[in-house]
Design a protein around this motif. Structure first.
Motif, mmCIF file in Angstrom:
data_model
loop_
_atom_site.group_PDB
_atom_site.id
_atom_site.type_symbol
_atom_site.label_atom_id
_atom_site.label_comp_id
_atom_site.label_asym_id
_atom_site.label_seq_id
_atom_site.Cartn_x
_atom_site.Cartn_y
_atom_site.Cartn_z
ATOM 1 N N PHE A 1 0.823 -1.202 0.000
ATOM 2 C CA PHE A 1 0.000 0.000 0.000
ATOM 3 C C PHE A 1 0.866 1.265 0.000
ATOM 4 O O PHE A 1 0.542 2.251 -0.654
ATOM 5 C CB PHE A 1 -0.932 0.007 1.215
ATOM 6 C CG PHE A 1 -2.008 -1.044 1.173
ATOM 7 C CD1 PHE A 1 -2.484 -1.531 -0.031
ATOM 8 C CD2 PHE A 1 -2.558 -1.542 2.343
ATOM 9 C CE1 PHE A 1 -3.473 -2.487 -0.081
ATOM 10 C CE2 PHE A 1 -3.561 -2.499 2.313
ATOM 11 C CZ PHE A 1 -4.016 -2.971 1.095
ATOM 12 N N LEU A 2 1.972 1.246 0.767
ATOM 13 C CA LEU A 2 2.853 2.405 0.796
ATOM 14 C C LEU A 2 3.472 2.644 -0.579
ATOM 15 O O LEU A 2 3.556 3.788 -1.042
ATOM 16 C CB LEU A 2 3.947 2.202 1.846
ATOM 17 C CG LEU A 2 4.923 3.360 2.021
ATOM 18 C CD1 LEU A 2 4.183 4.629 2.446
ATOM 19 C CD2 LEU A 2 5.999 3.005 3.040
ATOM 20 N N GLY A 3 3.880 1.572 -1.243
ATOM 21 C CA GLY A 3 4.447 1.715 -2.583
ATOM 22 C C GLY A 3 3.460 2.312 -3.565
ATOM 23 O O GLY A 3 3.814 3.186 -4.377
ATOM 24 N N GLN A 4 2.193 1.865 -3.470
ATOM 25 C CA GLN A 4 1.165 2.413 -4.353
ATOM 26 C C GLN A 4 0.929 3.895 -4.075
ATOM 27 O O GLN A 4 0.736 4.697 -5.004
ATOM 28 C CB GLN A 4 -0.141 1.630 -4.171
ATOM 29 C CG GLN A 4 -0.067 0.187 -4.649
ATOM 30 C CD GLN A 4 -1.284 -0.617 -4.235
ATOM 31 O OE1 GLN A 4 -2.309 -0.058 -3.844
ATOM 32 N NE2 GLN A 4 -1.176 -1.933 -4.319
ATOM 33 N N GLN A 5 0.972 4.243 -2.777
ATOM 34 C CA GLN A 5 0.757 5.636 -2.412
ATOM 35 C C GLN A 5 1.888 6.519 -2.931
ATOM 36 O O GLN A 5 1.650 7.598 -3.494
ATOM 37 C CB GLN A 5 0.649 5.749 -0.880
ATOM 38 C CG GLN A 5 0.407 7.141 -0.362
ATOM 39 C CD GLN A 5 -1.039 7.604 -0.527
ATOM 40 O OE1 GLN A 5 -1.821 6.957 -1.210
ATOM 41 N NE2 GLN A 5 -1.363 8.734 0.079
ATOM 42 N N VAL A 6 3.128 6.068 -2.740
ATOM 43 C CA VAL A 6 4.286 6.831 -3.211
ATOM 44 C C VAL A 6 4.247 6.966 -4.727
ATOM 45 O O VAL A 6 4.517 8.039 -5.288
ATOM 46 C CB VAL A 6 5.586 6.163 -2.746
ATOM 47 C CG1 VAL A 6 6.799 6.796 -3.438
ATOM 48 C CG2 VAL A 6 5.732 6.265 -1.230
ATOM 49 N N GLN A 7 3.886 5.893 -5.380
ATOM 50 C CA GLN A 7 3.827 5.925 -6.844
ATOM 51 C C GLN A 7 2.769 6.911 -7.337
ATOM 52 O O GLN A 7 3.004 7.679 -8.281
ATOM 53 C CB GLN A 7 3.525 4.525 -7.384
ATOM 54 C CG GLN A 7 3.554 4.440 -8.904
ATOM 55 C CD GLN A 7 3.310 3.024 -9.397
ATOM 56 O OE1 GLN A 7 3.017 2.136 -8.609
ATOM 57 N NE2 GLN A 7 3.444 2.823 -10.685
ATOM 58 N N ALA A 8 1.595 6.910 -6.665
ATOM 59 C CA ALA A 8 0.516 7.800 -7.083
ATOM 60 C C ALA A 8 0.905 9.259 -6.873
ATOM 61 O O ALA A 8 0.680 10.120 -7.734
ATOM 62 C CB ALA A 8 -0.759 7.470 -6.309
ATOM 63 N N VAL A 9 1.509 9.565 -5.702
ATOM 64 C CA VAL A 9 1.928 10.938 -5.434
ATOM 65 C C VAL A 9 3.040 11.352 -6.381
ATOM 66 O O VAL A 9 3.071 12.483 -6.907
ATOM 67 C CB VAL A 9 2.368 11.089 -3.958
ATOM 68 C CG1 VAL A 9 2.978 12.464 -3.715
ATOM 69 C CG2 VAL A 9 1.185 10.848 -3.019
ATOM 70 N N GLY A 10 3.979 10.434 -6.586
ATOM 71 C CA GLY A 10 5.096 10.737 -7.482
ATOM 72 C C GLY A 10 4.644 11.069 -8.885
ATOM 73 O O GLY A 10 5.203 11.960 -9.541
ATOM 74 N N ALA A 11 3.628 10.357 -9.338
ATOM 75 C CA ALA A 11 3.126 10.624 -10.688
ATOM 76 C C ALA A 11 2.565 12.032 -10.795
ATOM 77 O O ALA A 11 2.769 12.735 -11.792
ATOM 78 C CB ALA A 11 2.054 9.594 -11.043
ATOM 79 N N ARG A 12 1.882 12.476 -9.732
ATOM 80 C CA ARG A 12 1.344 13.832 -9.753
ATOM 81 C C ARG A 12 2.452 14.879 -9.693
ATOM 82 O O ARG A 12 2.384 15.919 -10.347
ATOM 83 C CB ARG A 12 0.372 14.019 -8.586
ATOM 84 C CG ARG A 12 -1.008 13.430 -8.850
ATOM 85 C CD ARG A 12 -1.666 14.091 -10.056
ATOM 86 N NE ARG A 12 -2.967 13.564 -10.322
ATOM 87 C CZ ARG A 12 -4.108 14.262 -10.255
ATOM 88 N NH1 ARG A 12 -4.041 15.534 -9.911
ATOM 89 N NH2 ARG A 12 -5.249 13.713 -10.537
ATOM 90 N N VAL A 13 3.474 14.617 -8.889
ATOM 91 C CA VAL A 13 4.606 15.543 -8.814
ATOM 92 C C VAL A 13 5.291 15.633 -10.173
ATOM 93 O O VAL A 13 5.630 16.725 -10.670
ATOM 94 C CB VAL A 13 5.599 15.109 -7.723
ATOM 95 C CG1 VAL A 13 6.875 15.952 -7.796
ATOM 96 C CG2 VAL A 13 4.954 15.233 -6.345
ATOM 97 N N ALA A 14 5.505 14.498 -10.788
ATOM 98 C CA ALA A 14 6.172 14.473 -12.097
ATOM 99 C C ALA A 14 5.370 15.231 -13.138
ATOM 100 O O ALA A 14 5.928 15.968 -13.968
ATOM 101 C CB ALA A 14 6.383 13.025 -12.533
ATOM 102 N N ARG A 15 4.048 15.066 -13.068
ATOM 103 C CA ARG A 15 3.217 15.774 -14.041
ATOM 104 C C ARG A 15 3.291 17.286 -13.836
ATOM 105 O O ARG A 15 3.337 18.064 -14.797
ATOM 106 C CB ARG A 15 1.766 15.308 -13.930
ATOM 107 C CG ARG A 15 0.896 15.790 -15.085
ATOM 108 C CD ARG A 15 -0.447 15.115 -15.097
ATOM 109 N NE ARG A 15 -1.358 15.734 -14.137
ATOM 110 C CZ ARG A 15 -2.613 15.317 -13.924
ATOM 111 N NH1 ARG A 15 -3.074 14.266 -14.571
ATOM 112 N NH2 ARG A 15 -3.385 15.945 -13.064
ATOM 113 N N HIS A 16 3.319 17.708 -12.560
ATOM 114 C CA HIS A 16 3.426 19.133 -12.285
ATOM 115 C C HIS A 16 4.757 19.686 -12.797
ATOM 116 O O HIS A 16 4.804 20.775 -13.387
ATOM 117 C CB HIS A 16 3.312 19.394 -10.775
ATOM 118 C CG HIS A 16 3.524 20.830 -10.418
ATOM 119 N ND1 HIS A 16 2.528 21.777 -10.497
ATOM 120 C CD2 HIS A 16 4.646 21.484 -9.968
ATOM 121 C CE1 HIS A 16 3.015 22.942 -10.138
ATOM 122 N NE2 HIS A 16 4.293 22.793 -9.787
#
Length: 408
Positions: free
Chosen positions: A366-381
């Motif tokens: 679950f932590l990996g999924q959370q980090v991945q989801a947040v990271g994707a948003r940061v990368a998009r920004h």
């Protein structure tokens, strides 16, 4: 011995009560009322109220009046006579009062019965103590059908019923719940079995009462079978005293307030047996023998488990209200029990624990999924606006270090 417990063990209080004659009796009664209100707020299921007429400590003469009062001040808790002394009352009069309570409480009343506990009460009414148990049996034979709304004709050497019946159909069908007091002798168990009533085991933690639990239950079951009735373990109540605090040392300090006065009453006034000898440390003695718990929530849990093992299973544990501690510490004891003891026997946290364990077992995923989801948003920004406003800490957490171009 196999054991059987309901999915939700019930808890409550058996309020005699016990008030030393060094305080204002009116305020003592008000505190008993407040105790039932406190139990109701904490989620306790039952409160049983005693009947006594002498000896100075047990102040409630009419459990029915007390129940009528607290019924107006509580919402959920069930209220029982603990107990009505049957040898003191004409059965029709008592049945009518209980039936009225059944209506005005909308079915929250329970009817606990016994022969009468204090010989001094019986003496004042000219009742022979040796006859009280037979009188209880006589009265119960009349009360059970009366409380079902039936017509009763019965004549004994102390009461007569002629076409006797209640004016109002019982609110609870087929009847209010009836529980018979039992200690060491088989009298209460036999009476309960004969009518298929509940057993109310007073003194369940005393040496004699504890040792008699399983045998009295067996007697009740056999007697019930002989009369075409059945006994229900879920209706069986066990009574015992305890006072708990955050630590054993604190609990011991708390009961210095009133324990010795309580012991004095049992040793020298009430003509009731007590197994704590004078001259020994009462806290050590009561804890060692299991007569009481003066300790922590864990000690209370162990006591209930001990009672389960000895009895084979029951439906409710009732605290014997005792006033060993100050009012604030008494309320705290009941609160600690409700918070940390009751949930262990009511399956209150089974789903919470399962949910917690499931989340813990899958924590890494679950932590990996959370980090991945947040990271994707940061990368998009970063791709859209650049990394000027992104803190180095966030970049580090996303595994980008100080090279935001990695996100592009």
């Amino acid at each position: 011995m196999s054991t059987s417990l309901p999915a939700r063990l019930r808890f409550g209080a058996f309020i005699a009560p016990f008030h030393p004659p060094d305080e204002n009796p009116t305020l003592a009664l008000e505190r008993d009322i407040e105790l039932v209100q406190w139990l109701d707020r904490l989620g306790y299921e039952e409160a049983w109220i005693g009947e006594h007429h002498s000896a100075g400590y047990e102040l409630i003469a009419s459990p029915e009046l007390f129940i009528a009062t607290v019924a107006e001040r509580t919402r959920h808790i069930r209220l029982g006579t603990g107990v009505s002394s049957l040898s003191y009352h004409h059965p029709l009069m008592l049945a009518d009062r209980i039936n009225q309570l059944d209506h005005i409480t909308r079915g929250r009343v329970m009817f606990g019965v016994g022969p009468g506990a204090l010989p001094s009460d019986a003496y004042m009414m000219g009742i022979e103590v040796a006859k009280q148990r037979d009188m209880m049996d006589d009265a119960l034979d009349a009360l059970v059908p009366l409380l079902r709304g039936e017509t009763v004709n019965r004549k004994t050497d102390w009461f007569t019923l002629q076409d006797a019946r209640l004016q109002m159909t019982p609110y609870s069908r087929p009847s209010v719940e009836i529980a018979v007091a039992s200690q060491v002798s088989p009298t209460g168990a036999r009476a309960a079995g004969r009518h298929g009533a509940a057993i109310l085991s007073l003194g369940a933690t005393s040496a004699g009462g504890f040792n008699a639990l399983s045998s009295n239950w067996a007697i009740g079951e056999q007697t019930a079978a002989d009369h075409g009735k059945a006994m229900d373990r879920n209706a069986w109540r066990l009574v015992g005293p305890m006072h708990i605090a955050e630590t054993r040392e604190q609990a011991r300090a708390n009961v210095q307030f009133g324990l010795e006065k309580w012991l004095f009453y049992f040793r020298e006034v009430a003509a009731l047996p007590i197994s704590v000898e004078a001259g020994v440390d009462p806290v050590d003695a009561m804890n060692a023998t299991g007569l009481a718990v003066i300790g922590t929530p864990d000690d209370a849990i162990a006591q209930i488990e001990r009672l389960v093992g000895q009895s084979g299973g029951f439906g409710a544990y009732l605290h014997l209200a005792h006033n060993w501690a100050s009012w604030d510490n008494t309320k705290k004891s009941y609160e600690l029990f409700a918070r940390y003891v009751a949930p262990r026997f009511q399956q209150l946290n089974v789903n919470r624990e399962a949910s917690m364990n499931w989340a813990r077992d899958n924590h890494a995923a679950f932590l990996g999924q959370q980090v991945q989801a947040v990271g994707a948003r940061v990368a998009r920004h970063i791709a859209e606006k650049g990394a000027d406003n992104i803190s180095p800490e966030i970049l580090q957490a996303m595994g980008m270090g100080d090279k935001p171009e990695a996100a592009q």
